[in-house]
Design a protein around this motif. Structure first.
Motif, PDB file in Angstrom:
ATOM      1  N   LEU A   1      -2.308  -6.469  -8.000  1.00  0.00           N
ATOM      2  CA  LEU A   1      -1.983  -6.662  -6.591  1.00  0.00           C
ATOM      3  C   LEU A   1      -2.343  -8.095  -6.231  1.00  0.00           C
TER       4      LEU A   1
ATOM      5  N   ILE B   1       2.088   1.960  -3.473  1.00  0.00           N
ATOM      6  CA  ILE B   1       1.021   2.507  -4.320  1.00  0.00           C
ATOM      7  C   ILE B   1       0.789   3.978  -3.990  1.00  0.00           C
TER       8      ILE B   1
ATOM      9  N   HIS C   1      -5.327   2.264   1.800  1.00  0.00           N
ATOM     10  CA  HIS C   1      -5.219   1.630   0.479  1.00  0.00           C
ATOM     11  C   HIS C   1      -6.239   2.226  -0.486  1.00  0.00           C
TER      12      HIS C   1
ATOM     13  N   ALA D   1       9.196   3.506  -5.862  1.00  0.00           N
ATOM     14  CA  ALA D   1       8.099   3.972  -6.718  1.00  0.00           C
ATOM     15  C   ALA D   1       8.627   4.821  -7.864  1.00  0.00           C
TER      16      ALA D   1
ATOM     17  N   VAL E   1      -6.022  -0.634 -10.677  1.00  0.00           N
ATOM     18  CA  VAL E   1      -5.511  -1.650  -9.753  1.00  0.00           C
ATOM     19  C   VAL E   1      -6.447  -2.851  -9.792  1.00  0.00           C
TER      20      VAL E   1
ATOM     21  N   THR F   1       0.830  -1.201   0.000  1.00  0.00           N
ATOM     22  CA  THR F   1       0.000   0.000   0.000  1.00  0.00           C
ATOM     23  C   THR F   1       0.867   1.254   0.000  1.00  0.00           C
TER      24      THR F   1
ATOM     25  N   VAL G   1      -5.355   4.284  -3.937  1.00  0.00           N
ATOM     26  CA  VAL G   1      -5.846   3.874  -5.252  1.00  0.00           C
ATOM     27  C   VAL G   1      -6.648   5.007  -5.898  1.00  0.00           C
TER      28      VAL G   1
ATOM     29  N   LEU H   1      -4.559   7.678  -7.720  1.00  0.00           N
ATOM     30  CA  LEU H   1      -3.816   7.352  -8.932  1.00  0.00           C
ATOM     31  C   LEU H   1      -4.383   8.107 -10.129  1.00  0.00           C
TER      32      LEU H   1
ATOM     33  N   ILE I   1      -1.922  -2.145 -12.534  1.00  0.00           N
ATOM     34  CA  ILE I   1      -1.221  -2.608 -11.337  1.00  0.00           C
ATOM     35  C   ILE I   1      -1.965  -3.825 -10.811  1.00  0.00           C
TER      36      ILE I   1
END
Length: 598
Positions: free
Chosen positions: A43, A23, A117, A582, A130, A20, A121, A124, A41
């Protein structure tokens, strides 16, 4: 007709806090570094995204966080040295709206991590999607210069990835030779043996009420075991559990508890969490172990030895933090000017510094003795097992009182020194397990109320202390334990619990992913950790070459950090690692897109 190139793809194996965190850093850095046409992405984790296995919400509410809620954050601040932007966010206590000094249960932490998380997300850029795969990854294959294949359990076709990042967290391990022998012995004689594992997942049903159980390990895994076998079986406490060390808590058994005989190398539990805040001037850290000293260690042509080359710098740094606080906050307990003391301390060797402290600090209790802190029962002998119970209850009470009394605030300064040291040592890679154990023992112990409960359980006879340097023998159809702390005494049981997490080694990881990666050429350190490039987490091969497409972060690597979470405004080495990785991922994906467009 030419087909369009496939969408770029990143596979992250491990959906817990580290995954997390990466991300979140991808979202923070994407506007600067990535203007691609999209990104998938993937996961991969059978457990819920955000919390992962350890912090999942589906576990006993009796299991607590080991940190105050105000000391847990998943967000960067301006103390973090990194190239990416700061994206602030709430600590656990701010998010939950609770007292910052609360030790929350792990289920609430799991809810916080799930929210973090989801927020990461949502941050992004458009086109970055994701996908969560609730499966285990079992193997990574593919050429160094080409797309990778990530194979999932019970799935015939792999995920295709331009890049793979392993954020695996704590791993189960195959048994070592000693543990295999104990398992075999237990089966042969009808005994119970529980090997090292995550306590919340242990099958404790085989430990019968009233049965003596030998427990090897006195850290946080033991605390979980203690809770699940007492309150978890219907027992309860009466009295003030939230006090420091001066009150009394009484345990009222349910009758379903076993009797736990606990011992370890030190023979005492981890030190209590400190129960007060730091005020006044903080020690200016780092002072004797900072970036320049780490650079010098890394530049040594013959390498470095932890005990010979690193530990003296660690000890000097911790001593400096201790005495800086003593002189600044409690000057009446010193007999020397700080400027004079600091000058002599900086110039002296270990022996000279000890003599200086003796001359400047009259009360031995105000001096820092790391050897005594590490092994408090060295040379201590009790006349009987019952005398040991009383003596160790008094030890726990003294620890509780001290760790909740600001008059002993140099202890908190040493804690800050430990955090500073850890932030530097992470650059040195695999420095062996001793330092991590020492750090956890001093800085990552249980909440004070848990040690008050331990005392109550001892008075009730549910927990019995074995002592230091506990020896365990499998003989005569039973398990037998003894300790030099109580000469001539021993206990026999038909059950043995190894109360500790297994060591994260690539060779013995129960998960096939790391074993296969190692077999495919990934390097391991002498202690079995996955070797990674400290700059960005790229996996190294046995020639020391970073893999262009494989990355790894977490406790299974030689870049592992201090504990699971970061305290706000402490520089956050894990945040620095997450940001660097990252950015490396995004830069690679950007160059990939540029090459495809050329």
């Amino acid at each position: 007709m030419s087909s369009s190139p496939p969408r770029p793809s990143l596979v992250i194996v491990g959906a817990g806090p580290r995954g997390t965190g990466v991300i979140e850093r991808i979202a923070a850095n994407a506007s600067e570094l990535y203007a691609g046409t999209g990104l998938d992405i993937h996961l991969v984790d059978p457990h819920p995204p955000g919390a992962g296995r350890v912090w999942r919400e589906a576990q006993s509410p009796l299991l607590w966080m080991n940190s105050h809620a105000e000391d847990v954050t998943m967000f960067t601040d301006d103390t973090v040295t990194m190239d990416g932007p700061v994206r602030p966010g709430p600590t656990l206590h701010e998010w939950a709206g609770i007292d910052g000094r609360t030790f929350t249960d792990r289920r609430l932490q799991g809810a916080y991590l799930r929210w973090v998380h989801e927020r990461a997300v949502a941050a992004l850029p458009p086109g970055v999607i994701v996908h969560h795969h609730a499966r285990r990854a079992v193997r990574v294959s593919g050429p160094r210069e080409g797309r990778q294949q990530v194979w999932l359990a019970d799935r015939p076709h792999p995920l295709l990835a331009d890049l793979v990042l392993l954020t695996l967290g704590h791993l189960d391990a195959e048994l070592d030779d000693e543990q295999r022998a104990l398992v075999s012995y237990a089966k042969e004689h009808g005994l119970v043996h529980l090997p090292p594992e995550f306590t919340a997942d242990s099958d404790l049903g085989a430990l019968a009420p009233g049965e003596p159980v030998l427990v090897r390990g006195f850290g946080l895994a033991f605390v979980d075991l203690m809770v699940l076998l007492t309150e978890g079986r219907g027992g309860r406490y009466e009295g003030d559990e939230e006090g420091a060390g001066d009150g009394q808590v009484t345990y009222v058994p349910s009758g379903r508890e076993p009797v736990l005989y606990v011992g370890s190398r030190r023979g005492v539990p981890y030190h209590s969490k400190i129960g007060y805040d730091f005020d006044g001037e903080r020690p200016p850290l780092p002072r004797f172990l900072g970036p320049a000293e780490v650079d010098a260690l890394l530049a040594r042509p013959d390498g470095f030895d932890f005990r010979r080359d690193v530990w003296p710098l660690v000890a000097k740094e911790l001593g400096f933090a201790h005495y800086h606080r003593l002189f600044s906050a409690h000057p009446g307990r010193t007999v020397m000017d700080w400027t004079d003391f600091e000058e002599k301390y900086a110039a002296g060797d270990a022996g000279e510094r000890a003599a200086l402290a003796e001359a400047a600090v009259p009360d031995p209790a105000d001096r820092l003795d790391l050897a005594v802190l590490d092994r408090p029962l060295t040379g201590v002998r009790y006349a009987s097992h019952e005398a040991a119970q009383q003596g160790l209850r008094e030890y726990v009470e003294r620890d509780l009182i001290r760790r909740h009394d600001p008059a002993h605030s140099p202890d908190l300064a040493v804690f800050l020194g430990l955090l500073s040291v850890y932030g530097q040592l992470v650059r040195l890679g695999d420095i062996g397990p001793w330092w991590h154990g020492f750090f956890s023992y001093l800085a990552s112990g249980p909440p004070g109320p848990r040690l008050r409960q331990l005392r109550a359980l001892s008075r009730a006879g549910v927990v019995r202390f074995v002592g230091a340097d506990m020896a365990v023998a499998a003989e005569d159809g039973v398990f037998r334990a003894s300790s030099p702390s109580v000469p001539g005494w021993s206990v026999t049981t038909r059950a043995l619990v190894e109360a500790r997490l297994p060591q994260p080694t690539v060779e013995r990881a129960r998960d096939s992913l790391l074993r296969e990666l190692h077999a495919d050429g990934a390097a391991a350190t002498p202690d079995g950790l996955l070797a990674v490039d400290p700059a960005d987490g790229r996996v190294l091969d046995r020639a020391g070459r970073p893999h262009p497409r494989r990355f790894a972060l977490g406790p299974h690597t030689d870049g592992r950090g201090a504990g699971a979470f970061t305290r706000p405004r402490t520089g956050g080495p894990a945040f620095r690692q997450n940001d660097a990785t990252a950015r490396a991922l995004l830069l690679f994906l950007r160059s990939l897109g540029e090459r495809a467009a050329a």
